[in-house]
Design a protein around this motif. Sequence first.
Motif, PDB file in Angstrom:
ATOM      1  N   GLY A   1       0.822  -1.203   0.000  1.00 26.95           N
ATOM      2  CA  GLY A   1       0.000   0.000   0.000  1.00 26.95           C
ATOM      3  C   GLY A   1       0.850   1.245   0.000  1.00 26.95           C
ATOM      4  N   GLU A   2       0.298   2.324  -0.546  1.00 28.39           N
ATOM      5  CA  GLU A   2       0.991   3.612  -0.578  1.00 28.39           C
ATOM      6  C   GLU A   2      -0.006   4.714  -0.269  1.00 28.39           C
ATOM      7  OE1 GLU A   2       2.807   4.319  -4.336  1.00 28.39           O
ATOM      8  OE2 GLU A   2       4.030   2.523  -4.248  1.00 28.39           O
ATOM      9  N   VAL A   3       0.468   5.724   0.427  1.00 32.82           N
ATOM     10  CA  VAL A   3      -0.295   6.940   0.657  1.00 32.82           C
ATOM     11  C   VAL A   3       0.590   8.082   0.183  1.00 32.82           C
ATOM     12  CG1 VAL A   3      -1.341   8.459   2.375  1.00 32.82           C
ATOM     13  CG2 VAL A   3      -1.536   5.981   2.636  1.00 32.82           C
ATOM     14  N   ALA A   4       0.037   8.956  -0.671  1.00 32.93           N
ATOM     15  CA  ALA A   4       0.817  10.071  -1.213  1.00 32.93           C
ATOM     16  C   ALA A   4       1.442  10.867  -0.072  1.00 32.93           C
ATOM     17  CB  ALA A   4      -0.072  10.976  -2.055  1.00 32.93           C
ATOM     18  N   GLY A   5       2.704  11.206  -0.219  1.00 29.62           N
ATOM     19  CA  GLY A   5       3.415  11.977   0.788  1.00 29.62           C
ATOM     20  C   GLY A   5       4.127  11.136   1.829  1.00 29.62           C
ATOM     21  N   ARG A   6       3.892   9.853   1.853  1.00 30.11           N
ATOM     22  CA  ARG A   6       4.573   8.976   2.807  1.00 30.11           C
ATOM     23  C   ARG A   6       5.838   8.430   2.158  1.00 30.11           C
ATOM     24  NH1 ARG A   6       1.449  10.743   6.578  1.00 30.11           N
ATOM     25  NH2 ARG A   6      -0.585   9.825   6.765  1.00 30.11           N
ATOM     26  N   ARG A   7       6.888   8.332   2.940  1.00 30.29           N
ATOM     27  CA  ARG A   7       8.163   7.855   2.404  1.00 30.29           C
ATOM     28  C   ARG A   7       8.189   6.357   2.167  1.00 30.29           C
ATOM     29  NH1 ARG A   7      12.411  11.142   6.117  1.00 30.29           N
ATOM     30  NH2 ARG A   7      11.807  13.216   5.408  1.00 30.29           N
ATOM     31  N   ARG A   8       7.698   5.605   3.151  1.00 33.94           N
ATOM     32  CA  ARG A   8       7.795   4.151   3.065  1.00 33.94           C
ATOM     33  C   ARG A   8       6.421   3.547   2.800  1.00 33.94           C
ATOM     34  NH1 ARG A   8       7.150  -0.496   5.224  1.00 33.94           N
ATOM     35  NH2 ARG A   8       6.153   0.090   7.140  1.00 33.94           N
ATOM     36  N   PRO A   9       6.328   2.714   1.787  1.00 35.73           N
ATOM     37  CA  PRO A   9       5.045   2.046   1.540  1.00 35.73           C
ATOM     38  C   PRO A   9       4.776   0.985   2.611  1.00 35.73           C
ATOM     39  CG  PRO A   9       6.694   1.292  -0.025  1.00 35.73           C
ATOM     40  CD  PRO A   9       7.333   2.380   0.797  1.00 35.73           C
ATOM     41  N   ALA A  10       3.514   0.696   2.825  1.00 37.91           N
ATOM     42  CA  ALA A  10       3.128  -0.360   3.763  1.00 37.91           C
ATOM     43  C   ALA A  10       3.141  -1.690   3.029  1.00 37.91           C
ATOM     44  CB  ALA A  10       1.736  -0.081   4.318  1.00 37.91           C
ATOM     45  N   ARG A  11       3.449  -2.746   3.754  1.00 35.20           N
ATOM     46  CA  ARG A  11       3.414  -4.081   3.161  1.00 35.20           C
ATOM     47  C   ARG A  11       3.190  -5.088   4.273  1.00 35.20           C
ATOM     48  NH1 ARG A  11       9.195  -2.930   3.132  1.00 35.20           N
ATOM     49  NH2 ARG A  11      10.137  -4.372   4.585  1.00 35.20           N
ATOM     50  N   GLY A  12       2.610  -6.201   3.889  1.00 32.60           N
ATOM     51  CA  GLY A  12       2.369  -7.234   4.885  1.00 32.60           C
ATOM     52  C   GLY A  12       1.447  -8.299   4.351  1.00 32.60           C
ATOM     53  N   THR A  13       0.667  -8.882   5.245  1.00 31.28           N
ATOM     54  CA  THR A  13      -0.261  -9.944   4.893  1.00 31.28           C
ATOM     55  C   THR A  13      -1.683  -9.479   5.163  1.00 31.28           C
ATOM     56  OG1 THR A  13      -0.050 -10.905   7.099  1.00 31.28           O
ATOM     57  CG2 THR A  13       1.412 -11.781   5.384  1.00 31.28           C
ATOM     58  N   TYR A  14      -2.639 -10.197   4.592  1.00 29.95           N
ATOM     59  CA  TYR A  14      -4.039  -9.881   4.855  1.00 29.95           C
ATOM     60  C   TYR A  14      -4.847 -11.155   4.970  1.00 29.95           C
ATOM     61  CZ  TYR A  14      -5.173 -10.767  -0.086  1.00 29.95           C
ATOM     62  OH  TYR A  14      -5.346 -11.339  -1.316  1.00 29.95           O
ATOM     63  N   GLN A  15      -5.995 -11.023   5.644  1.00 29.23           N
ATOM     64  CA  GLN A  15      -6.952 -12.115   5.752  1.00 29.23           C
ATOM     65  C   GLN A  15      -8.315 -11.573   5.392  1.00 29.23           C
ATOM     66  OE1 GLN A  15      -6.806 -13.790   9.698  1.00 29.23           O
ATOM     67  NE2 GLN A  15      -5.291 -15.302   9.089  1.00 29.23           N
ATOM     68  N   ILE A  16      -9.088 -12.394   4.698  1.00 22.42           N
ATOM     69  CA  ILE A  16     -10.450 -12.038   4.324  1.00 22.42           C
ATOM     70  C   ILE A  16     -11.391 -12.762   5.266  1.00 22.42           C
ATOM     71  CG2 ILE A  16     -12.194 -12.158   2.508  1.00 22.42           C
ATOM     72  CD1 ILE A  16      -9.864 -12.190   0.494  1.00 22.42           C
ATOM     73  N   ASP A  17     -12.361 -12.014   5.796  1.00 21.44           N
ATOM     74  CA  ASP A  17     -13.362 -12.596   6.683  1.00 21.44           C
ATOM     75  C   ASP A  17     -14.717 -12.025   6.282  1.00 21.44           C
ATOM     76  OD1 ASP A  17     -14.717 -13.894   8.709  1.00 21.44           O
ATOM     77  OD2 ASP A  17     -14.111 -12.462  10.258  1.00 21.44           O
ATOM     78  N   GLY A  18     -15.423 -12.729   5.433  1.00 18.30           N
ATOM     79  CA  GLY A  18     -16.725 -12.253   4.977  1.00 18.30           C
ATOM     80  C   GLY A  18     -16.588 -10.984   4.171  1.00 18.30           C
ATOM     81  N   ALA A  19     -17.219  -9.908   4.647  1.00 15.87           N
ATOM     82  CA  ALA A  19     -17.181  -8.621   3.946  1.00 15.87           C
ATOM     83  C   ALA A  19     -16.104  -7.702   4.494  1.00 15.87           C
ATOM     84  CB  ALA A  19     -18.537  -7.947   4.037  1.00 15.87           C
ATOM     85  N   SER A  20     -15.094  -8.261   5.126  1.00 13.69           N
ATOM     86  CA  SER A  20     -14.015  -7.423   5.629  1.00 13.69           C
ATOM     87  C   SER A  20     -12.666  -8.073   5.352  1.00 13.69           C
ATOM     88  CB  SER A  20     -14.174  -7.146   7.128  1.00 13.69           C
ATOM     89  OG  SER A  20     -14.038  -8.337   7.856  1.00 13.69           O
TER      90      SER A  20
END
Length: 126
Positions: A75-94
């Motif tokens: 993930g990236e947010v404009a103006g941030r130096r370091r992008p986010a990274r990691g793992t994710y889990q899906i649980d229904g609608a979230s």
Amino acid sequence: MTPLDDAWPDTTVREATVLDATALLAIAMGGAADPGARPLSKRPKVVTGAAVTGAWRSPDGVVRLQLRTDGTYAGEVAGRRRPARGTYQIDGASVLLHDDDSGLNTPVTVHEGELEMAGHRLLPVG
């Protein structure tokens, strides 16, 4: 000055909170620090056929998120130096993003072909 002022030396406490880019991104994206946070899994599970995998972007282009089929994200947010990274889990609608570096978890809600993350609406790219 009062007699109490003379009796007590200056005990002003000065505090400062220092946040790295990962913590700021998580705050901006609605995550919260959890001292007991740990990775969702050591090896992310492969997610196949999930409607949320792929590239997402806010209409103004400020927030970008890539959910990969191997259970990882970037993930990236404009103006941030370091992008986010990691793992994710899906649980229904979230979806729960877990940043590998900071341990922060960020919830994402799926709404009819759109993602909502900390007040940001993300649309599929392409």
